[in-house]
Design a protein around this motif. Structure first.
Motif, PDB file in Angstrom:
ATOM      1  N   ARG A   1     -40.153   6.427   9.543  1.00  0.00           N
ATOM      2  CA  ARG A   1     -40.214   5.595  10.748  1.00  0.00           C
ATOM      3  C   ARG A   1     -39.561   6.309  11.927  1.00  0.00           C
ATOM      4  O   ARG A   1     -40.067   6.272  13.047  1.00  0.00           O
ATOM      5  N   GLU A   2     -38.422   6.966  11.653  1.00  0.00           N
ATOM      6  CA  GLU A   2     -37.728   7.680  12.734  1.00  0.00           C
ATOM      7  C   GLU A   2     -38.555   8.864  13.236  1.00  0.00           C
ATOM      8  O   GLU A   2     -38.660   9.095  14.453  1.00  0.00           O
TER       9      GLU A   2
ATOM     10  N   GLU B   1     -37.321   5.006   5.873  1.00  0.00           N
ATOM     11  CA  GLU B   1     -36.554   4.960   7.120  1.00  0.00           C
ATOM     12  C   GLU B   1     -36.714   6.257   7.916  1.00  0.00           C
ATOM     13  O   GLU B   1     -36.899   6.231   9.134  1.00  0.00           O
TER      14      GLU B   1
END
Length: 323
Positions: free
Chosen positions: A251-252, A248
């Protein structure tokens, strides 16, 4: 550091002595402007220190030391133009005050003046020093281009980054010390040891620069806070965060680094990931490793330890800047 004072005074006196008074003032006033802001003037002091280490004539070293300072400021003027940087040493950058065209010309004039400062050296020494200087300038440009390339490269590796900062920053500190050592009468072998000391300290210094861009105090660092994040620069902080981030977080990071925006949420988001992945601790350890490599080469120089102590203090000073 008290031992710095004598070298700093010599450099400051030299800069004042060779202040530009030529015309047109539109070309030379911006040069005097950036030179007068000074900064720490570390690289010319390195020339003087290295010359002194080997018992050389400080008067002979002053012009080559100024050549290094002029060349360094030439690169800063052009870097600021390329980065669209509004501040340098907490002062408006030249191109914001005088325009891009004058900024480019003033930088070019500084580079030419830098070469002229080697002209008083004896022919053999002149050839050696200018060869180092020219090679360093070419490699530095390669490093700058790599830095620019990284903004649009989807996959920058740790090896890519280390090559870039070695070329962009490490070689100038290394060359400063080697030129000073040769002027001081060092053998090629001893001068090369000092070169490698400067190379690793210069690498560590640039890594610290990247660290301070995010974790430093803006009023002390003299640049826009988190400018590298705004510019999508894939520094060592970004690369380490990417390596240790979860899916996550990765991805950020990729999301924010795909956008060139002044949105403050970008800085907050990226800084949060940097802290969660403990980038600050990992970067500090990397800085220390390069410091130790530098000390290894310093130890190889065949001089008493007390004569080399100022270089250990120099390294510690460079790598313990306020954060």
């Amino acid at each position: 550091m008290k031992f710095f004072d004598q070298y700093q005074d010599l450099v400051s006196e030299g800069i004042e002595k060779y202040k530009f008074t030529q015309k047109p003032s539109e070309l030379y006033d911006p040069i005097n402007y950036i030179i007068s802001h000074g900064g720490k003037r570390l690289r010319p002091m390195m020339v003087m220190m290295a010359c002194d280490l080997f018992g050389g004539d400080m008067d002979t070293a002053i012009k080559p030391a100024l050549a290094i300072e002029f060349f360094h400021n030439f690169t800063l003027i052009h870097d600021d133009i390329m980065d669209e940087a509004p501040l340098r040493r907490n002062k408006p950058t030249i191109h914001t005050l005088h325009g891009i065209n004058t900024g480019i010309l003033s930088g070019d004039a500084l580079m030419i003046k830098a070469y002229q400062f080697f002209e008083d050296l004896e022919p053999e020494l002149f050839k050696k020093c200018v060869k180092i200087f020219s090679e360093t300038g070419a490699v530095l440009c390669e490093g700058q281009q790599l830095d620019i390339n990284f903004e649009n490269m989807p996959n920058v590796t740790y090896r890519d980054y280390m090559l870039m900062i070695t070329n962009k920053t490490g070689v100038l500190s290394a060359a400063s010390l080697k030129i000073g050592a040769l002027i001081g009468g060092a053998s090629d072998e001893q001068a090369e040891y000092l070169y490698n000391f400067g190379l690793h300290i210069g690498i560590a210094f640039q890594i610290m620069d990247d660290y301070l861009d995010v974790f430093g105090k803006q009023e002390q660092f003299g640049k826009k806070h988190a400018g590298d994040i705004f510019e999508n620069k894939k520094t060592i902080l970004y690369l380490i965060a990417l390596k240790f981030a979860n899916e996550e977080e990765r991805r950020e990071l990729n999301f924010w680094y795909s956008k060139k925006t002044d949105n403050i949420d970008k800085v907050y988001g990226v800084e949060k990931i940097f802290r969660r992945t403990k980038v600050d601790e990992k970067v500090q350890r990397l800085i220390q490793r390069h410091n130790e490599k530098g000390q290894h080469y310093l130890n190889k120089i065949n001089l008493p330890d007390d004569k080399k102590q100022p270089f250990i203090e120099l390294a510690n000073y460079l790598l313990r800047r306020d954060s």
